[in-house]
Design a protein around this motif. Structure first.
Motif, mmCIF file in Angstrom:
data_model
loop_
_atom_site.group_PDB
_atom_site.id
_atom_site.type_symbol
_atom_site.label_atom_id
_atom_site.label_comp_id
_atom_site.label_asym_id
_atom_site.label_seq_id
_atom_site.Cartn_x
_atom_site.Cartn_y
_atom_site.Cartn_z
ATOM 1 N N LYS B 73 0.846 -1.196 0.000
ATOM 2 C CA LYS B 73 0.000 0.000 0.000
ATOM 3 C C LYS B 73 0.882 1.248 0.000
ATOM 4 C CE LYS B 73 -3.924 2.178 0.409
ATOM 5 N NZ LYS B 73 -4.532 2.690 1.625
ATOM 6 N N TYR B 187 -3.726 10.265 -2.448
ATOM 7 C CA TYR B 187 -4.302 8.934 -2.584
ATOM 8 C C TYR B 187 -3.408 8.163 -3.534
ATOM 9 C CZ TYR B 187 -8.704 10.493 -0.516
ATOM 10 O OH TYR B 187 -9.663 10.965 0.329
ATOM 11 N N PRO B 188 -3.377 6.838 -3.394
ATOM 12 C CA PRO B 188 -2.662 6.069 -4.409
ATOM 13 C C PRO B 188 -3.390 6.229 -5.745
ATOM 14 C CG PRO B 188 -3.281 4.682 -2.523
ATOM 15 C CD PRO B 188 -3.999 5.989 -2.373
ATOM 16 N N SER B 189 -2.703 5.912 -6.829
ATOM 17 C CA SER B 189 -3.361 5.867 -8.130
ATOM 18 C C SER B 189 -3.407 4.415 -8.566
ATOM 19 C CB SER B 189 -2.573 6.681 -9.159
ATOM 20 O OG SER B 189 -1.340 6.040 -9.406
ATOM 21 N N PHE B 190 -4.279 4.118 -9.549
ATOM 22 C CA PHE B 190 -4.360 2.727 -9.998
ATOM 23 C C PHE B 190 -3.043 2.303 -10.652
ATOM 24 C CE2 PHE B 190 -5.783 -0.863 -12.636
ATOM 25 C CZ PHE B 190 -6.348 -1.627 -11.635
ATOM 26 N N LYS B 191 -2.443 3.228 -11.405
ATOM 27 C CA LYS B 191 -1.142 2.906 -12.018
ATOM 28 C C LYS B 191 -0.105 2.656 -10.922
ATOM 29 C CE LYS B 191 -2.116 5.526 -16.190
ATOM 30 N NZ LYS B 191 -2.044 6.855 -16.784
ATOM 31 N N GLY B 192 -0.208 3.424 -9.832
ATOM 32 C CA GLY B 192 0.708 3.250 -8.701
ATOM 33 C C GLY B 192 0.536 1.882 -8.056
ATOM 34 N N ILE B 193 -0.709 1.435 -7.940
ATOM 35 C CA ILE B 193 -0.980 0.120 -7.336
ATOM 36 C C ILE B 193 -0.387 -0.984 -8.213
ATOM 37 C CG2 ILE B 193 -2.820 -1.525 -6.803
ATOM 38 C CD1 ILE B 193 -4.552 0.867 -5.971
ATOM 39 N N MET B 194 -0.557 -0.838 -9.529
ATOM 40 C CA MET B 194 -0.019 -1.846 -10.451
ATOM 41 C C MET B 194 1.511 -1.842 -10.407
ATOM 42 S SD MET B 194 -2.451 -3.517 -11.902
ATOM 43 C CE MET B 194 -3.561 -3.413 -10.528
#
Lengths: 337, 260
Positions: B73, B187-194
Motif C-alpha cells: 500500500k 491517494y494512491p493511483s491505480f497505475k501506482g498500485i499496479m
C-alpha cells in the motif's frame, strides 16, 4: 461467462472506495444540495489523480485501457457515496462516443484531457434528454440520427431544471444542430453506447442500494424500541435480508452485462437491459424498505438518508425505467410479434 | 537524497480493538490492519522531497507477515522499494528493542534522511524517532509541521509545540518525525498500485541484521503489560434542566472541571 472480480479489479474497487469515501463524504453531498450541485473541481482532480477518470480510455491517451466490468465497479462506488458529479457521462459515455467515431482529431483533443480531468465534457444521447453539468462543460457530445455532433458552449443555451435530487445538476439543452457538422457513427456502436448508459446507471443503483442497506442495518442495530434494538425483530430482519439478496443478485448481473458488452456486443445489449431492469426494480424495493425501517426520522431533511433515497429514485428512471428495458427484452425475444 | 520512511502497520484505530488475555497483546488477526496514519504524512513528505530534489525513497517496516500488505500500500503511493524486517522472534518487542532492530536495518541502508510519523496510533509512545536517532548517533528533529532542505543539505524543521513552533536545524543524516499538519497525503493511483506489485521488497531476518533473538521479542522486552481490562461502559451524563438558572449551573460545572 463472467464469474467474479479478479485481483486487479478488486484493487480498483478498493482504491475507488477509499478515494470516493474520502473525497465525497455525506456532508459534501449535503453541501452540493445547498450550492446547487456545482462541479467540485478539487474532488474531480482527486479522482483524476488516482486514474479513476480514464478507466476506459486507451493507455496511449493516458487512460487505463480497462473494460466495462471495471467501469461498472467504479460506478457502483460512485453510487455508494452519491457522487454529485456525472462520472457516468464524463468518464464513460464521452470516451465511448469519441472512440466510436472515426476522427483522430477528436480523440487526440479530448481523450487525454478527459483522463487527466483537465476537460469536462457533457453528453446527450437522445433528443430532450436532460444534460448533467452542462454549465461546466467545455463541449457537449450530441447524438442524433447516427451521427455525433460536438457543440461548443457558444453553440447552445443551457437552462437549469429543478430536480428532486438537488445534487444532480441538470440542464435543458437548446441548440441549432444544423449549424454543427455531423460525424457519422455506425449504428451498432451507438447502440452499445446507449447500453453502456443503462448499464452504468444500473451499477450506480447497485451502489445506492448497497449503501441504503448498510445504513439501514446500522440504524436498526442501534435504534431501540420496546426495550430492544428494532433490528432484533424478525419482521425487520427478513425485510432487510430480502433486500440483501436483491442487491447481491444485481451485482453479478451488472458485471456479466459489462463483460458481454466487451466480448459479444449483441448479447451485451440484451444483458445491459436486463441489468438495468433488475437494478431499478431492486433499488425501488430497497428504497421503500430503507425508509420504512428508519421510521419517521427517514423523512427528515436533517437526516442523511434522503440523499440516497432521492438519488435512487432519480436513477431508477434514468436511461430507461425497468418497464422500458423489459419491453425491449420482450421485443428481442419475440421479434416477429 | 536517500530517504527511508519508517512505516508501521497498526490495527484500525476507528474499529473495536481487543487485547488477548494470554499475553495482553492486541489481536491483530481479528483487527483491520492499516498503515499508521501519521506515517502516511511521512511518506507524502518523502515523495515531495524526492519530486523537488531527486533521490530515492525506501519504506522500512518491522512487522509480521501481514505487514506486507501495508508495505505494498505504501509503495503504491510512489516510493521506489521497501525493506521488511520479518522474524517470528520479534513478536512482543518493546520500543527499546524495536529501535535497535530499526537502527540495525537503517545502517544497511545508510540514508541521508529518516522520516517517520510522530507517533503510532496503537503504542502512542512518541519515542521511536528519538531512540533510532540516538542509536545511529544522528540528530532527531521531531514533531515537524514543516520541513525544508537547504542547498547545502541542511534540514530546517518547524517543530510543533503546545505554544507555537520552534525552528530547529541539523545537517544530514538525521531523523525527522512529522505530525499530520505537515501536508495532505496523496491517494494512491491505480497505475501506482499496479507498479507497486513489481517494486522490490527485501526481507531481512534478525540473523541478517546480526541481532540475537534473545534481545528482542517478549523475552527481551524491557517493559511488560501485567494486566488489562475493558473500558467501562459510558455512564449517562448529568442533565441540567433549565429553570432560569441553566446558565449558572453550566458555568458551575465548567468551573468544577477547571474549564473556566
Amino acid at each position: 461467462m463472467f464469474a467474479d472480480l479478479n485481483d486487479d479489479q478488486r484493487a480498483l474497487r478498493g482504491l475507488a472506495r477509499e478515494v470516493l469515501e474520502g473525497a465525497c463524504p455525506a456532508p459534501a453531498v449535503r453541501r452540493s444540495w445547498q450550492d446547487g450541485g456545482e462541479l467540485d473541481r478539487a474532488r474531480w482532480a482527486q479522482l483524476a489523480g488516482s486514474d479513476l477518470l480514464g478507466v476506459t480510455v486507451p493507455e496511449r491517451f493516458g487512460g487505463l485501457s480497462l473494460g466495462s466490468v471495471e467501469w461498472t465497479v467504479l460506478l457502483e462506488e460512485a453510487g455508494r457515496v452519491v457522487l454529485p458529479e456525472p462520472l457516468l457521462e464524463v468518464a464513460g459515455l464521452a470516451p465511448a462516443l469519441i472512440l466510436a467515431q472515426a476522427g483522430d482529431d477528436l480523440r487526440d483533443r479530448w481523450l487525454p484531457a478527459l483522463a487527466s480531468g483537465k476537460a469536462f465534457v457533457a453528453v446527450q444521447l437522445r433528443p430532450g434528454d436532460l444534460v448533467a453539468h452542462l454549465d461546466s462543460a467545455q463541449a457537449v457530445l450530441v447524438v442524433r440520427d447516427d451521427a455525433l455532433r460536438v457543440l461548443e458552449p457558444a453553440d447552445l443555451t443551457a437552462t437549469r431544471v429543478p430536480t428532486v435530487d438537488r445534487s444532480r445538476r441538470l440542464f435543458r439543452l437548446d441548440a441549432d444542430l444544423t449549424a454543427v457538422a455531423p460525424r457519422p457513427v455506425p449504428r451498432d456502436r451507438l447502440r452499445r453506447v446507449a447500453a453502456l448508459a443503462a448499464l452504468g446507471t444500473a451499477a450506480m443503483l447497485v451502489g445506492v442500494s448497497a449503501a441504503l442497506l448498510d445504513r439501514t442495518v446500522r440504524h436498526v442495530s442501534q435504534r431501540r424500541q420496546f426495550g430492544r434494538a428494532v433490528g432484533s425483530f424478525q419482521a425487520i430482519q427478513h425485510a432487510l435480508a430480502n433486500c440483501h439478496v436483491l442487491v447481491e443478485m444485481c451485482r453479478p448481473t451488472v458485471w456479466q452485462a459489462g463483460y458481454l458488452l466487451d466480448h459479444n456486443v449483441d448479447a451485451g445489449l440484451a444483458a445491459a437491459g436486463v441489468a438495468k431492469a433488475y437494478a431499478s426494480a431492486a433499488a425501488s424495493h430497497v428504497n421503500d424498505v430503507a425508509l420504512q425501517c428508519h421510521g419517521g426520522i427517514g423523512f427528515a431533511w436533517e437526516h442523511d438518508l434522503h440523499l440516497w433515497l432521492k438519488r435512487g429514485k432519480s436513477l431508477e428512471r434514468a436511461y430507461g425505467s425497468a418497464d422500458d428495458h423489459r419491453r425491449q427484452v420482450v421485443t428481442r425475444l419475440f421479434p416477429d410479434e | 537524497m536517500k530517504t527511508v520512511v519508517l512505516v508501521k502497520q497498526v490495527p484500525d484505530s476507528g474499529a473495536e480493538r481487543r487485547l488477548r488475555d494470554a499475553d495482553h497483546t492486541i489481536e491483530r488477526e481479528s483487527a483491520d490492519n492499516l498503515i499508521n496514519e501519521m506515517d502516511d504524512y511521512a511518506i507524502e513528505e518523502a515523495l515531495r522531497l524526492q519530486e523537488a530534489h531527486g533521490g530515492e525513497v525506501t519504506i522500512l517496516t518491522m512487522g509480521p507477515t501481514q505487514a506486507a500488505e501495508s508495505i505494498r500500500k505504501a509503495l503504491s503511493m510512489g516510493p521506489d522499494q521497501a525493506v521488511h524486517v520479518l522474524d517470528d522472534a520479534l513478536a512482543g518487542s518493546c520500543a527499546v528493542a524495536t529501535s535497535a532492530v530499526l537502527a540495525a536495518a537503517l545502517r544497511t541502508l545508510s540514508p541521508d534522511l529518516v522520516l517517520s510519523g510522530a507517533e503510532s496510533t496503537d503504542g502512542r509512545v512518541q519515542a521511536m524517532p528519538h531512540m533510532v536517532a540516538e542509536r545511529l548517533g544522528i540528530a532527531a528533529l521531531t514533531g515537524a509541521r514543516k520541513l525544508t532542505v537547504g542547498g547545502d543539505g541542511t534540514l530546517t524543521v518547524e517543530r510543533q509545540t503546545d505554544e507555537g513552533y520552534e525552528v530547529v536545524t541539523a545537517a544530514t543524516p538525521a531523523v525527522v518525525s512529522v505530525w499530520d499538519t505537515i501536508n495532505e497525503p496523496r491517494y494512491p493511483s491505480f497505475k501506482g498500485i499496479m507498479a507497486a506489485k513489481k517494486k522490490p521488497v527485501s526481507v531481512l531476518s534478525l540473523a541478517d541484521l546480526g541481532i540475537d533473538p534473545g534481545e528482542v521479542g517478549t523475552a527481551g522486552a524491557t517493559s511488560a503489560v501485567v494486566s488489562h481490562q475493558e473500558r467501562p461502559a459510558r455512564s449517562a451524563g448529568q442533565k441540567i434542566i433549565d429553570q432560569g438558572d441553566g446558565g449558572v449551573k453550566l458555568v458551575e460545572f465548567l468551573a468544577s472541571e477547571k474549564f473556566v
